[in-house]
Design a protein around this motif. Structure first.
Motif, PDB file in Angstrom:
ATOM      1  N   VAL A 326       0.948  33.334 -18.934  1.00 22.27           N
ATOM      2  CA  VAL A 326       1.769  32.127 -18.763  1.00 22.27           C
ATOM      3  C   VAL A 326       3.250  32.487 -18.888  1.00 22.27           C
ATOM      4  CG1 VAL A 326       2.356  29.915 -19.811  1.00 22.27           C
ATOM      5  CG2 VAL A 326      -0.032  30.580 -19.544  1.00 22.27           C
ATOM      6  N   VAL A 330       6.028  31.974 -15.965  1.00 18.01           N
ATOM      7  CA  VAL A 330       7.213  31.147 -16.178  1.00 18.01           C
ATOM      8  C   VAL A 330       8.486  31.968 -15.999  1.00 18.01           C
ATOM      9  CG1 VAL A 330       8.465  29.820 -17.931  1.00 18.01           C
ATOM     10  CG2 VAL A 330       6.000  29.526 -17.655  1.00 18.01           C
ATOM     11  N   ARG A 336      13.987  35.307 -14.267  1.00 22.54           N
ATOM     12  CA  ARG A 336      14.634  36.016 -15.369  1.00 22.54           C
ATOM     13  C   ARG A 336      13.737  37.157 -15.811  1.00 22.54           C
ATOM     14  NH1 ARG A 336      13.879  31.586 -20.229  1.00 22.54           N
ATOM     15  NH2 ARG A 336      11.660  31.934 -20.598  1.00 22.54           N
ATOM     16  N   ARG A 339      10.172  37.987 -20.959  1.00 18.97           N
ATOM     17  CA  ARG A 339      10.617  37.720 -22.326  1.00 18.97           C
ATOM     18  C   ARG A 339      10.066  38.770 -23.288  1.00 18.97           C
ATOM     19  NH1 ARG A 339       7.969  32.005 -23.229  1.00 18.97           N
ATOM     20  NH2 ARG A 339       8.438  31.887 -21.014  1.00 18.97           N
ATOM     21  N   THR A 340      10.767  38.915 -24.357  1.00 15.29           N
ATOM     22  CA  THR A 340      10.313  39.820 -25.424  1.00 15.29           C
ATOM     23  C   THR A 340      10.326  39.031 -26.720  1.00 15.29           C
ATOM     24  OG1 THR A 340      12.594  40.535 -25.696  1.00 15.29           O
ATOM     25  CG2 THR A 340      11.196  41.881 -24.294  1.00 15.29           C
ATOM     26  N   PRO A 341       9.252  38.304 -26.949  1.00 13.02           N
ATOM     27  CA  PRO A 341       9.261  37.427 -28.125  1.00 13.02           C
ATOM     28  C   PRO A 341       9.461  38.189 -29.420  1.00 13.02           C
ATOM     29  CG  PRO A 341       7.051  37.646 -27.224  1.00 13.02           C
ATOM     30  CD  PRO A 341       7.969  38.276 -26.248  1.00 13.02           C
ATOM     31  N   GLY A 342       8.834  39.342 -29.488  1.00 18.75           N
ATOM     32  CA  GLY A 342       9.057  40.169 -30.670  1.00 18.75           C
ATOM     33  C   GLY A 342       8.532  39.539 -31.932  1.00 18.75           C
ATOM     34  N   ALA A 344       8.628  37.728 -35.743  1.00 19.82           N
ATOM     35  CA  ALA A 344       9.234  36.496 -36.203  1.00 19.82           C
ATOM     36  C   ALA A 344      10.496  36.801 -36.982  1.00 19.82           C
ATOM     37  CB  ALA A 344       8.235  35.733 -37.073  1.00 19.82           C
ATOM     38  N   ILE A 350      16.728  38.849 -32.347  1.00 18.34           N
ATOM     39  CA  ILE A 350      15.716  39.167 -31.354  1.00 18.34           C
ATOM     40  C   ILE A 350      16.345  39.822 -30.143  1.00 18.34           C
ATOM     41  CG2 ILE A 350      14.040  38.154 -29.778  1.00 18.34           C
ATOM     42  CD1 ILE A 350      13.173  38.271 -32.665  1.00 18.34           C
TER      43      ILE A 350
ATOM     44  N   ARG B  28       5.578  36.662 -31.896  1.00 15.32           N
ATOM     45  CA  ARG B  28       5.471  35.208 -31.727  1.00 15.32           C
ATOM     46  C   ARG B  28       4.420  34.910 -30.649  1.00 15.32           C
ATOM     47  NH1 ARG B  28      11.142  35.545 -32.222  1.00 15.32           N
ATOM     48  NH2 ARG B  28      11.849  34.749 -34.235  1.00 15.32           N
ATOM     49  N   VAL B 140       7.983  26.124 -25.932  1.00 18.01           N
ATOM     50  CA  VAL B 140       7.580  27.532 -26.025  1.00 18.01           C
ATOM     51  C   VAL B 140       7.509  28.162 -24.635  1.00 18.01           C
ATOM     52  CG1 VAL B 140       5.706  29.063 -26.733  1.00 18.01           C
ATOM     53  CG2 VAL B 140       6.314  27.109 -28.140  1.00 18.01           C
ATOM     54  N   VAL B 141       7.113  27.370 -23.672  1.00 19.02           N
ATOM     55  CA  VAL B 141       6.974  27.921 -22.323  1.00 19.02           C
ATOM     56  C   VAL B 141       8.328  28.407 -21.807  1.00 19.02           C
ATOM     57  CG1 VAL B 141       6.248  27.392 -19.966  1.00 19.02           C
ATOM     58  CG2 VAL B 141       5.046  26.370 -21.905  1.00 19.02           C
ATOM     59  N   SER B 143      11.176  28.899 -23.775  1.00 22.92           N
ATOM     60  CA  SER B 143      11.929  29.722 -24.726  1.00 22.92           C
ATOM     61  C   SER B 143      11.648  31.200 -24.500  1.00 22.92           C
ATOM     62  CB  SER B 143      11.532  29.322 -26.152  1.00 22.92           C
ATOM     63  OG  SER B 143      12.086  30.240 -27.068  1.00 22.92           O
ATOM     64  N   ARG B 144      12.707  31.969 -24.495  1.00 23.44           N
ATOM     65  CA  ARG B 144      12.528  33.422 -24.370  1.00 23.44           C
ATOM     66  C   ARG B 144      11.994  34.021 -25.662  1.00 23.44           C
ATOM     67  NH1 ARG B 144      14.775  36.110 -20.338  1.00 23.44           N
ATOM     68  NH2 ARG B 144      14.996  37.964 -21.659  1.00 23.44           N
ATOM     69  N   GLU B 145      12.060  33.268 -26.723  1.00 23.70           N
ATOM     70  CA  GLU B 145      11.575  33.782 -28.007  1.00 23.70           C
ATOM     71  C   GLU B 145      10.250  33.148 -28.401  1.00 23.70           C
ATOM     72  OE1 GLU B 145      14.685  32.784 -30.627  1.00 23.70           O
ATOM     73  OE2 GLU B 145      16.210  33.928 -29.559  1.00 23.70           O
ATOM     74  N   ASN B 146       9.610  32.418 -27.475  1.00 27.06           N
ATOM     75  CA  ASN B 146       8.350  31.747 -27.771  1.00 27.06           C
ATOM     76  C   ASN B 146       8.488  30.822 -28.981  1.00 27.06           C
ATOM     77  OD1 ASN B 146       7.044  32.828 -25.628  1.00 27.06           O
ATOM     78  ND2 ASN B 146       5.792  34.285 -26.803  1.00 27.06           N
ATOM     79  N   ARG B 147       9.584  30.045 -28.976  1.00 30.83           N
ATOM     80  CA  ARG B 147       9.802  29.098 -30.063  1.00 30.83           C
ATOM     81  C   ARG B 147       9.738  27.675 -29.501  1.00 30.83           C
ATOM     82  NH1 ARG B 147      13.826  30.404 -34.844  1.00 30.83           N
ATOM     83  NH2 ARG B 147      13.350  32.584 -35.238  1.00 30.83           N
ATOM     84  N   SER B 157       8.413  30.213 -37.180  1.00 26.42           N
ATOM     85  CA  SER B 157       7.808  30.937 -36.069  1.00 26.42           C
ATOM     86  C   SER B 157       6.296  30.870 -36.229  1.00 26.42           C
ATOM     87  CB  SER B 157       8.249  32.402 -36.043  1.00 26.42           C
ATOM     88  OG  SER B 157       9.649  32.497 -35.883  1.00 26.42           O
TER      89      SER B 157
END
Lengths: 361, 185
Positions: A326, A330, A336, A339-342, A344, A350, B28, B140-141, B143-147, B157
């Motif tokens: 997903v 997206v 873009r 993403r790199t959620p990384g 917490a 980040i 995350r 979350v969808v 957000s680049r940080e899955n937040r 988080s």
């Protein structure tokens, strides 16, 4: 010979001279006549000398006669000749007489030298010159007056040395006697060994040494038997020596594989008393340490949630994969970068390199 | 604020988790797992309400079996009950262990920026926001940080943590590796 004959020929003309000057010139004085007579006498004496020389009388007699007679006669003739030259009629005769006198002078000088040499030799035979010099000469003052440096500078040492037969001299020297008279201790005490050693080219000396020959001539057993090995070892600072050794470099040069190939591991293993080793191990303490480190209760507690249910793990894994898909879709839709959620962490951390949770900042 | 912990990255996870799963521990989580966990929690809340309704009905039956009939609390009241129970459930779960039943099932944990469990106040605010406005979860969808929005506002988080008790063990010594996608088949 012709001149001599001429001079002798002039002899008969001498009686004529008193007559001619009286007409044109002042009359001859008694002195002039005396000189003329002496000149004629000199000619006669010379003639006699020649005769005597042909007869070869003893050289001493000849020298004495010549030295005593010729010198005053020559002087007298010179004075007589100067007076005679005033007479015109006698000029030619005087010219001849003058030249003849010069020759007579030179001959007289040569004769005088010969006589002097003979006389001196005879005198030296009679006199001890060394005693005279020692008694009357201040040798110290003479030596002080001599510029020895300058004199030595003018000496060709090389040529002198070339003329010396060193071998012959050495053969005549009694080395043993000289050595016995030497005070070696005093000499060594005066030697600056450090300075001397610093001037020695050790490398060149070693290159010239035949080490093999030297070693072959050494009785090592005898030498070692005289060495107190224990005392040497006691004086060696092993720690300092070992600290200066580059163990890594030595180990790096060792071919471990070759050594291991030569080792019979099985034989070693058979000789090992594993039971004794195990008996010395604190297995209980070791087990407690392992359990404490790996948090065994935590693992057992986790087994219900993480290990027990293979189905739940599959559900979680599928969920993770679905999250990634997903997010990937997206991100592509939003044009873009993925993403790199990384982990917490705060949003401002980040963006940079991934930082683990729990780290400060 | 509790003591910092390292969700999903302790020695337990190194032992009990497979390699690919270990690489994502502490990262995350995405929208799918979080929605799934929320759905599970909602089901739990519904089951709880159903259990409460059953208990209530049973009590009425015991008091008057002849005149028994199922009580009718009304739809709004039921909805409020469900939402209230869900909020309370989420608050308690996030404030204590950091994970609800749905989180546990999906391998998630709610943590603060330091990796520890969030406090009771933040847990309540987060639970209320998620229950009343579930749509905020879908940030979350984007957000680049899955937040989600509550995560952004409350600085919390939701991370992958497949172990049952995060926060114990040694400090991690390596940076997390990239997420490895499972096989499509």
């Amino acid at each position: 010979m012709d001149e001599t004959t001429g001079a002798e020929a002039a002899g008969p003309d001498v009686p004529e001279t008193p007559e001619t000057p009286e007409t044109r010139f002042e009359p001859l004085t008694a002195l002039d006549l005396a000189e003329l007579a002496l000149g004629l006498a000199a000619v006669g004496v010379e003639t006699v000398g020649r005769v005597v020389e042909r007869v070869r009388p003893p050289s001493l007699v000849t020298g004495v006669v010549t030295g005593v007679v010729t010198a005053p006669v020559t002087a007298t003739l010179t004075e007589l000749g100067s007076r005679l030259r005033r007479a015109d009629w006698a000029q030619e005769l005087l010219q001849r007489g003058r030249s003849r006198r010069g020759e007579l002078g030179r001959a007289a000088e040569v004769t005088a030298q010969r006589v002097a040499a003979v006389v001196v030799e005879a005198v030296l035979d009679l006199v001890d010159l060394t005693d005279i010099v020692v008694d009357h000469v201040d040798l110290d003052a003479v030596v002080h007056a001599v510029d020895l440096d300058r004199a030595v500078a003018r000496v060709d040492i090389g040529a002198v040395i070339d003329r010396v037969d060193i071998d012959a001299i050495v053969e005549r020297v009694d080395i043993d006697a000289i050595v016995e008279r030497l005070d070696i201790d005093a000499i060594v005490a005066r030697v600056d060994l450090d300075r001397a050693v610093s001037r020695v080219d050790i490398g060149a000396v070693i290159e010239r040494l035949d080490i093999d020959a030297i070693v072959a001539g050494v009785d090592l057993d005898r030498a070692v038997s005289g060495v107190d090995i224990d005392a040497i070892v006691a004086r060696v600072d092993l720690d300092r020596t070992v600290s200066g050794v580059d163990i890594d470099a030595i180990v790096g040069r060792v071919d471990i594989d070759a050594i291991l190939d030569r080792v019979d591991v099985n034989a070693i293993a058979q000789r090992l008393d594993l039971d004794a080793v195990v008996a010395r191990l604190d297995l209980i303490g070791l087990a407690e340490y392992v359990v404490e480190e790996i948090d065994l209760p935590g693992i057992i507690q986790s087994s219900s949630g993480a290990m027990a249910s293979e189905g739940m793990r599959e559900v979680r894994w599928q969920g993770v994969g679905a999250d990634e898909r997903v997010a990937h879709v997206v991100d592509r839709m939003l044009r873009r970068r993925p993403r790199t959620p990384g982990p917490a962490l705060p949003a401002n951390e980040i963006a940079g390199a991934p930082v683990l949770p729990g780290t400060p900042g | 604020m509790t003591t910092p912990s390292r969700p999903g990255r302790g020695p337990v996870s190194r032992i009990v988790l497979p390699g690919p799963a270990r690489s994502v521990q502490g990262h995350r989580a995405g929208i799918v797992t979080r929605v799934a966990a929320g759905a599970v929690d909602l089901v739990v809340a519904l089951l709880g309400v159903a259990l409460m309704y059953s208990a209530w009905a049973g009590t009425i039956f015991l008091l008057g079996p002849q005149s028994f009939h199922f009580p009718d609390p009304g739809g709004l009241r039921l909805l409020l009950l469900v939402l209230g129970l869900l909020t309370a459930y989420l608050t308690v779960a996030w404030a204590t262990t950091g994970r609800t039943f749905g989180n546990r099932l999906l391998g998630l944990r709610v943590v603060d920026d330091g990796g520890g469990t969030i406090g009771l106040a933040r847990a309540f605010l987060r639970a209320a926001a998620c229950v009343m406005f579930p749509i905020v979860l879908f940030w979350v969808v984007v957000s680049r940080e899955n937040r989600s929005l509550p995560d952004v506002l409350l600085r919390t988080s939701v991370v992958y943590d497949w172990t049952s008790n995060g926060g114990r063990g040694a400090e991690p010594t390596a940076t997390p590796r990239a997420i490895v996608l499972p096989q499509d088949d």
